[in-house]
Write an enzyme that holds these catalytic residues in place. Structure first.
Site, PDB file in Angstrom:
ATOM      1  N   PRO A 138       0.884  -1.092   0.102  1.00  0.00           N
ATOM      2  CA  PRO A 138      -0.056   0.209   0.161  1.00  0.00           C
ATOM      3  C   PRO A 138       0.851   1.062  -0.015  1.00  0.00           C
ATOM      4  O   PRO A 138       1.654   1.604   0.880  1.00  0.00           O
ATOM      5  CB  PRO A 138      -0.780  -0.148   1.255  1.00  0.00           C
ATOM      6  CG  PRO A 138      -0.047  -1.069   2.204  1.00  0.00           C
ATOM      7  CD  PRO A 138       0.909  -1.902   1.164  1.00  0.00           C
ATOM      8  N   ASP A 185      -1.959   2.757   2.713  1.00  0.00           N
ATOM      9  CA  ASP A 185      -1.147   2.924   3.923  1.00  0.00           C
ATOM     10  C   ASP A 185      -1.350   4.264   4.653  1.00  0.00           C
ATOM     11  O   ASP A 185      -1.404   5.373   3.893  1.00  0.00           O
ATOM     12  CB  ASP A 185       0.350   2.653   3.711  1.00  0.00           C
ATOM     13  CG  ASP A 185       1.171   2.707   5.019  1.00  0.00           C
ATOM     14  OD1 ASP A 185       0.386   2.265   6.086  1.00  0.00           O
ATOM     15  OD2 ASP A 185       2.243   2.871   4.864  1.00  0.00           O
ATOM     16  N   TRP A 204       4.649  -0.700  10.086  1.00  0.00           N
ATOM     17  CA  TRP A 204       5.003  -1.796   9.424  1.00  0.00           C
ATOM     18  C   TRP A 204       4.267  -2.836   9.787  1.00  0.00           C
ATOM     19  O   TRP A 204       4.148  -3.801   8.896  1.00  0.00           O
ATOM     20  CB  TRP A 204       6.669  -2.101   9.699  1.00  0.00           C
ATOM     21  CG  TRP A 204       7.381  -1.154   8.981  1.00  0.00           C
ATOM     22  CD1 TRP A 204       8.339  -0.171   9.334  1.00  0.00           C
ATOM     23  CD2 TRP A 204       7.464  -0.799   7.574  1.00  0.00           C
ATOM     24  NE1 TRP A 204       8.861   0.775   8.494  1.00  0.00           N
ATOM     25  CE2 TRP A 204       8.371   0.188   7.213  1.00  0.00           C
ATOM     26  CE3 TRP A 204       6.764  -1.326   6.322  1.00  0.00           C
ATOM     27  CZ2 TRP A 204       8.677   1.030   6.074  1.00  0.00           C
ATOM     28  CZ3 TRP A 204       7.258  -0.815   5.139  1.00  0.00           C
ATOM     29  CH2 TRP A 204       8.068   0.279   4.959  1.00  0.00           C
ATOM     30  N   GLN A 218      12.513  -1.182   0.721  1.00  0.00           N
ATOM     31  CA  GLN A 218      11.395  -2.002   1.608  1.00  0.00           C
ATOM     32  C   GLN A 218      11.974  -3.251   2.268  1.00  0.00           C
ATOM     33  O   GLN A 218      11.194  -3.784   2.995  1.00  0.00           O
ATOM     34  CB  GLN A 218      10.153  -2.239   0.745  1.00  0.00           C
ATOM     35  CG  GLN A 218       9.470  -1.031   0.291  1.00  0.00           C
ATOM     36  CD  GLN A 218       8.669  -0.210   1.422  1.00  0.00           C
ATOM     37  OE1 GLN A 218       8.232  -1.101   1.876  1.00  0.00           O
ATOM     38  NE2 GLN A 218       8.760   1.021   1.262  1.00  0.00           N
ATOM     39  N   TRP A 246       8.514  -3.578   4.486  1.00  0.00           N
ATOM     40  CA  TRP A 246       7.324  -4.607   4.020  1.00  0.00           C
ATOM     41  C   TRP A 246       7.842  -5.950   3.677  1.00  0.00           C
ATOM     42  O   TRP A 246       7.339  -6.883   3.995  1.00  0.00           O
ATOM     43  CB  TRP A 246       6.883  -3.790   2.776  1.00  0.00           C
ATOM     44  CG  TRP A 246       5.368  -4.442   2.517  1.00  0.00           C
ATOM     45  CD1 TRP A 246       4.243  -4.446   3.466  1.00  0.00           C
ATOM     46  CD2 TRP A 246       4.693  -4.921   1.362  1.00  0.00           C
ATOM     47  NE1 TRP A 246       3.361  -5.061   2.880  1.00  0.00           N
ATOM     48  CE2 TRP A 246       3.759  -5.328   1.492  1.00  0.00           C
ATOM     49  CE3 TRP A 246       5.395  -5.054   0.183  1.00  0.00           C
ATOM     50  CZ2 TRP A 246       2.737  -5.917   0.379  1.00  0.00           C
ATOM     51  CZ3 TRP A 246       4.872  -5.602  -0.887  1.00  0.00           C
ATOM     52  CH2 TRP A 246       3.295  -6.235  -0.738  1.00  0.00           C
ATOM     53  N   LYS A 304      19.856  12.063  -7.051  1.00  0.00           N
ATOM     54  CA  LYS A 304      18.526  11.720  -6.485  1.00  0.00           C
ATOM     55  C   LYS A 304      17.350  12.789  -6.994  1.00  0.00           C
ATOM     56  O   LYS A 304      18.012  13.951  -6.756  1.00  0.00           O
ATOM     57  CB  LYS A 304      18.676  11.796  -4.768  1.00  0.00           C
ATOM     58  CG  LYS A 304      17.806  10.502  -4.394  1.00  0.00           C
ATOM     59  CD  LYS A 304      18.244  10.438  -2.846  1.00  0.00           C
ATOM     60  CE  LYS A 304      16.977  10.057  -2.128  1.00  0.00           C
ATOM     61  NZ  LYS A 304      17.104   9.515  -0.582  1.00  0.00           N
ATOM     62  N   LYS A 361      12.164  18.012  -4.963  1.00  0.00           N
ATOM     63  CA  LYS A 361      11.620  19.279  -5.358  1.00  0.00           C
ATOM     64  C   LYS A 361      12.756  20.304  -5.112  1.00  0.00           C
ATOM     65  O   LYS A 361      12.583  21.221  -5.994  1.00  0.00           O
ATOM     66  CB  LYS A 361      10.550  19.182  -4.672  1.00  0.00           C
ATOM     67  CG  LYS A 361       9.357  18.303  -5.003  1.00  0.00           C
ATOM     68  CD  LYS A 361       7.991  18.610  -4.397  1.00  0.00           C
ATOM     69  CE  LYS A 361       6.842  17.491  -4.566  1.00  0.00           C
ATOM     70  NZ  LYS A 361       6.256  17.116  -3.414  1.00  0.00           N
TER      71      LYS A 361
END
Length: 1167
Positions: free
Chosen positions: A48, A87, A630, A666, A670, A703, A706
RNA sequence: GGGCUUGUAGCUCAGGUGGUUAGAGCGCUACACUGAUAAUGUAGAGGUCCGUGGUUCGAGUCCACGCAGGCCCA
């Protein structure tokens, strides 16, 4: 029905929006699931995302990877339900809300109620859901957005509770403590996020101590004492930058593979001679010896010293450490030592003391600085805590006034009263007391003084290092034991590791390395979070902690509340509507209750206001912690179905997942929580295949952010390039698990090169098929056996492609699949098959050969549409529909493979291996290479392709090559415009051969002699080569040794044809006959004329099928002759009904080519 | 500091189990071709295969130690 035709260039973004609209109108996604009802399920879990921020281009990447394999499995006929999810809990949301409200955690419950705060979180977390849904659809990620699981919903939380209860009942849930960053001044633990705030790490100057730990003489340490000799005491040296932790020392850690020495040296404070254990490479750094000269000079001033130099030398020698023995760290493990701050000196006793004060291994020990031995205080260091736990070393805990055990430092940051002479002193200056007094000593300094005095300090000095500080109070952070609830993952560690080995990781190294190592070094899962917006821990406890209950469902909670109400611990049950209250009253109620929206809310603060009763009648209060988010996401296989409360069957059918994919970040998130919960609850893996995809960086490898302005807007990208080119680029460029450097120029290239070529190929097909009003049929086809060499070749290639692409998809490697498809489309299909077949499509009537060409190309395009469908779902759909809509009615009627209205509802073709003809593929490659060589020769001879030539010569050394090339002679001739291919073999006597050593074979055979043998082979004479070929072996003598070479030891190739211009490519050689006859010249002229007339047709805006009448000026005899000889050819090519000469051509133009200027008039023939 | 990972042409990437002359596409240069034409063909320029050691007859490939970037964790 005609094939749709489109203007060049195709608007790919438009294709995306058109197809999307069509999908939605026709419910294609829903059908892709429902049409597979009853088929085996392919289980996919959606990790999610959180909708509290706008989606980025990396989400397009991640979701493309997810989408590809779900679509592929659907094409294989499996049913792939895809439940979406959100999530919704966690720190990022809390922080965002706090930022927007301009508050901190401390304000919660003061400036804002927990209730309002959580309400705000709930509103914030779905703020960008509309944008996410929009992106999901526009990029073509098929997932069920209508019925997603949402982690804040009561059913979801209830499932989490039920799972926690299962763990609790298995004894896997316990309360303990963990070492966390803690700010005594603020009285709160700090998250790693808070610790990563800029400015938290500061340079500070601290008192540091190298402490002497006295080794106990016993069996384990006997070797040390033996080596030290002279009844010298043996000490282990350990360095610390936090002396206040020394009284809490309970162990010393060494690196198992580090080299240590036992050296005799002098304690600089007591001048006592001691034997010390220290890392070999650090000994010299630790013991500073004065310079002899300087010392002698100093001694000269002393009248008592008779011979200053001699005395100086003696002194220095006595101080210089002498190594008496060497050990590995592993040899030291198990040695006991004496406690530094013992009971006899007024310090407290503690439980388990008999197991303490041992040397243990620690993987974090380095020889960067200090002594290579680390002082361990399990209460004040995370590493310490872990190493101590693994070695069964107790922590030094002392009872407080209530008898509750705690560390020697209290929560305000001062020593507990039991700490003897130091009791009550501040560890650091947390209360801001005055430090200016001349006699002022910090606790660290006092400890240093004491240790220097009693001979337990080997060295003390001020040392500058960086240390984290609390961002709120600016005071140093303490690493401090805080209460926590844990899941005992270590209890199933072996099983976790064992089952992980059955998971197919992409890339494999993430599974074995990053994830595997993580499992090897597993610690218990710390569940507790001191926060507000999350799943509450469903554990209620009595004040003294002796009685507790873990709640596993809402029903159970209700029942427990009833008991509490009966026991008068609660006044009423908030989960039930008060019997007396009417709906109206409820609606008017100013005080929101847990079920005010008719739905029970299991969040704080409502659950905090529930009190239960223990079996002994004591009130029980909820443990205020929330659980790690988690856990929420790791619980999704169960909680998405509200299992185990209900839907047991649905769960069983959808567990474990066949496939999941998320970012590599993750791994410990996850991927781990899914795995851990599955192993503990189901003794199973949670997923069988997993792709851990990399990051999306900007084109320079930075990377995206913004702040830097280098973030790519996914919506703008999709709008500009369309979803297919974007997806295709991401997949074809690099494997998903590598980082992707996203360069929009690369998307443009993919669009042009791959989609442009494919579009052109389709347009070509559509154009000519429509002209012939041709519609391919699934049934009435030219039999495969009657197809041309070229047709059978491309179909063979197509079958090979199907095999290859299926293999890549099956092994979860979409990049190789995409590259194979792309190469086929651009190099084989477009640039060879279509190019060489062009005239078959537009020439003459609809013959069997022409039909074969249409049918072959149709098959290729439809299969390509299927193969590319998982990666470029919109374009594939567009292509499929354009190619097959006209056949649909019949297909539906007869229920053929093309019956489905969408390519995503079809079944992927199986490779027809009977049609794979390796010899054919091989000789076509020969044709391609010979053509390329011939083009190269033409270029060198300045002979344009339009000028026909008589022949090319191809030397062949064996019959099979001759046969192979012979079969493709016509293709070669057409492609390079020559009349014949002639073969030259040995009997011609003109071949010059060369020989190349087969190093691989020779190396295995001759090893070191290879060099001389290889050199000798390269010097072989033509006679020797002939002999080797004839007899199969050749004996040569090099440097006095004889070697027998066989034909396998070398590769014989032709290299030259004396008197000919040749070109070679590996073993292939081609020579071009550049002799021009009159006839060839005339044909060349005719071809030029055709070309100019074609251009003229085109420039005049004629349609492809228009017929013309041509009138030429006849001033030039050569031209006239050429036109007479090749008139039929010219008429056919240019679709001229008449080709006449006239002395005077009025109203025409003049064609210029070679040395000719030809007046010409071109008219459209009306009939 | 630890684990994992990447490093090959200006750019993006290929280079089973070691085999001597390291490839492709894009870009660049030149020429050609032109009923697919914003396509195509041919040729050319462009490389310390991150570095240093080692193993080997032979290393882009195997080993060790480094360097640089990335991710995760301390």
């Amino acid at each position: 029905m005609k094939y749709p035709e489109f203007k060049q260039p195709l608007n790919y973004a438009q294709v995306g929006t058109d197809i999307l609209k069509w999908w939605q109108e026709n419910g294609i996604f829903e059908k892709s699931v429902s049409s597979r009802e009853g088929q085996p399920t392919f289980v996919f879990y959606e990790g999610p995302p959180s909708a509290n921020g706008a989606p980025g281009i990396h989400h397009v990447m991640a979701r493309t990877v997810k989408d590809i394999f779900c679509r592929y499995q659907t094409l294989l006929g499996k049913q792939v339900p895809r439940k979406g999810g959100w999530d919704t809990h966690g720190l990022p949301i809390e922080l965002q809300v706090e930022k927007e409200l301009g508050i901190t955690k401390e304000d919660i419950g003061k400036k804002i109620s927990i209730e309002d705060y959580n309400q705000r979180c709930r509103e914030t977390v779905m703020r960008f859901k509309a944008q996410w849904d929009d992106l999901t659809q526009k990029m073509g990620y098929w997932v069920d957005l209508n019925d997603p699981y949402i982690t804040f919903e009561p059913e979801y939380i209830e499932s989490c509770w039920a799972l926690l209860k299962k763990l609790y009942d298995k004894g896997l849930l316990y309360k303990g403590y963990t070492i966390q960053p803690y700010s005594p001044a603020a009285g709160t633990g700090l998250s790693s996020h808070e610790l990563n705030q800029p400015g938290t790490y500061k340079d500070v100057k601290d008192t540091t101590i190298v402490a002497q730990f006295k080794v106990t003489q016993d069996e384990a340490s006997e070797k040390l004492f033996a080596a030290a000799g002279d009844d010298l005491p043996v000490h282990i040296l350990a360095w610390t930058t936090t002396p206040w932790t020394l009284p809490a020392n309970t162990a010393l850690a060494v690196g198992k593979n580090i080299d240590y020495v036992l050296a005799t040296a002098e304690n600089p404070y007591t001048h006592q001679k001691v034997a010390v254990v220290v890392a070999k490479v650090l000994l010299d750094k630790l013991v500073t010896v004065p310079n002899v000269g300087a010392l002698a000079k100093q001694l000269e001033k002393d009248p008592l010293v008779q011979d200053p130099l001699k005395q100086a030398i003696a002194t220095v020698e006595s101080m210089r450490p002498k190594v008496v023995a060497e050990f590995k760290g592993a040899d030291l493990v198990g040695i006991h030592y004496e406690r530094l701050f013992g009971q006899d000196q007024g310090f407290p006793a503690f439980e388990g003391e008999e197991r303490a004060f041992r040397v243990i291994p620690g993987d974090f020990v380095t020889t960067e600085d200090g002594t290579g031995i680390v002082h361990i205080s399990p209460t004040f260091g995370a590493d310490d805590f872990r190493a101590a736990q693994q070695a069964d070393i107790p922590a030094l805990l002392v009872p407080d006034a209530d008898g509750k055990l705690g560390p020697i430092v209290d929560r305000t940051g001062r020593y507990v009263p039991q700490m003897g002479e130091f009791g009550g002193r501040w560890v650091k200056n947390y209360d801001g007391h005055d430090q200016s007094g001349a006699d002022y000593k910090t606790l660290d300094e006092s400890i240093a003084i004491r240790m220097r005095t009693n001979g337990t300090a080997f060295k003390t000095e001020k040392y500058e290092h960086t240390y984290p500080h609390c961002w709120r109070t600016d005071k140093p952070v303490l690493y401090y034991p805080l209460d926590s609830w844990f899941i005992k993952t270590t209890a199933v560690k072996d099983r976790l590791i064992e089952l992980n080995k059955t998971i197919n990781w992409k890339p494999e190294s993430t599974g074995t390395g990053r994830f595997g190592n993580w499992l090897e070094n597993l610690v218990d899962w710390n569940l507790s979070r001191s926060r507000y917006w999350g799943t509450p821990l469903p554990i209620w406890r009595t004040q003294d902690g002796t009685e507790e209950i873990c709640i596993g469902s809402i029903a159970e909670l209700e029942a427990e509340i009833e008991k509490a109400v009966a026991a008068e611990i609660m006044t009423h049950n908030p989960l039930r509507k008060p019997a007396s209250s009417s709906p109206n009253e409820e609606a008017d109620s100013q005080q929101p209750t847990a079920n005010s929206s008719n739905k029970i809310d299991l969040h704080r603060p409502y659950v905090d206001d529930i009190f239960l009763v223990s079996p002994s009648g004591q009130p029980m209060y909820r443990e205020t912690d929330l659980i790690d988010v988690w856990f929420d996401s790791g619980a999704m296989p169960y909680a998405q179905w509200h299992y185990p409360i209900e839907n047991a069957e649905k769960f069983q059918k959808n567990f474990p997942a066949d496939y999941i994919a998320e970012g590599v970040d993750q791994t410990r998130g996850w991927f781990f929580t899914l795995h851990a919960l599955a192993v503990m609850l189901e003794d199973s893996v949670a997923y069988k295949n997993v792709i851990a995809n990399g990051l999306v960086l900007d084109k320079n490898g930075n990377k995206m952010s913004k702040r830097l302005g280098n973030a790519i807007d996914p919506f703008a990208t999709l709008a500009q390039f369309g979803p297919d080119a974007t997806r295709w680029y991401m997949i074809v460029n690099a494997p998903p698990w590598d980082n992707l450097k996203f360069d929009p120029a690369g998307v443009t290239e993919v669009q042009r090169r791959f989609f442009g070529t494919l579009f052109n190929t389709y347009s070509f097909y559509a154009l000519y098929a429509n002209l012939d009003e041709f519609q391919t049929s699934e049934f009435d086809r030219v039999p495969h056996a009657e197809l041309s060499e070229l047709d059978r070749w491309v179909l063979s290639k197509l079958q090979s492609l199907v095999l290859e692409v299926r293999g890549h998809y099956d092994s979860y490697d979409p990049t190789k699949a995409a590259r194979a498809i792309q190469d086929f489309v651009t190099d084989q299909l477009s640039n060879w098959y279509v190019r060489l077949s062009r005239r078959r499509f537009w020439k003459g009537e609809l013959t069997a050969d022409k039909r074969a060409a249409f049918e072959t190309l149709q098959e290729c395009l439809v299969v390509v549409a299927q193969l590319m469908a998982p990666i470029a779902p919109f374009f594939a759909e567009w292509l499929y529909k354009n190619m097959t809509d006209g056949m649909r009615a019949e297909a539906v009627a007869k229920n053929t493979p093309l019956a489905p209205e969408s390519v995503h509802l079809t079944l992927l073709v199986e490779a027809n291996e009977a049609r794979i003809d390796k010899a054919l593929e091989e000789r076509m490659e020969l044709a391609q290479r010979i053509s390329s060589l011939t083009h190269s020769l033409r270029k060198k001879s300045v002979l344009k392709v339009r000028q026909p030539l008589q022949r090319i010569l191809v030397p062949v050394l064996n019959e099979s090559t001759r046969e192979q090339v012979g079969k493709v002679e016509d293709l070669i001739c057409a492609e390079v415009n020559v009349k014949h291919v002639e073969f030259l073999d040995d009997t011609s006597g003109v071949l010059v051969k060369s020989v190349k050593p087969n190093f691989k074979r020779l190396g295995q055979q001759y090893g070191p002699k290879l060099k001389v043998v290889g050199a000798r082979i390269q010097q072989m004479t033509p006679e020797e080569i002939t002999q080797l070929e004839k007899l199969g072996s050749l004996t040569v003598e090099v440097e006095g040794e004889t070697y027998t070479l066989t034909t396998d030891d070398v590769e014989i190739r032709t290299q030259d044809l004396p008197g000919w211009l040749v070109a070679t490519d590996g073993p292939l050689t081609v020579a071009l006959d550049v002799t021009l006859t009159d006839e060839l010249r005339q044909e060349g002229v005719a071809r030029e004329l055709v070309n100019r007339l074609q251009n003229l047709r085109k420039d005049s805006g004629l349609e492809v099928q228009d017929k013309i009448r041509v009138t030429l000026g006849n001033q030039q005899p050569e031209l006239t002759a050429a036109v007479q000889s090749f008139g039929d050819y010219i008429r056919t090519e240019t679709q001229a009904l008449a080709l006449d000469f006239a002395a005077d051509v009025n109203g025409g133009v003049v064609l210029e080519f070679d040395d000719y200027n030809v007046p010409v008039r071109l008219e459209v023939a009306t009939s």
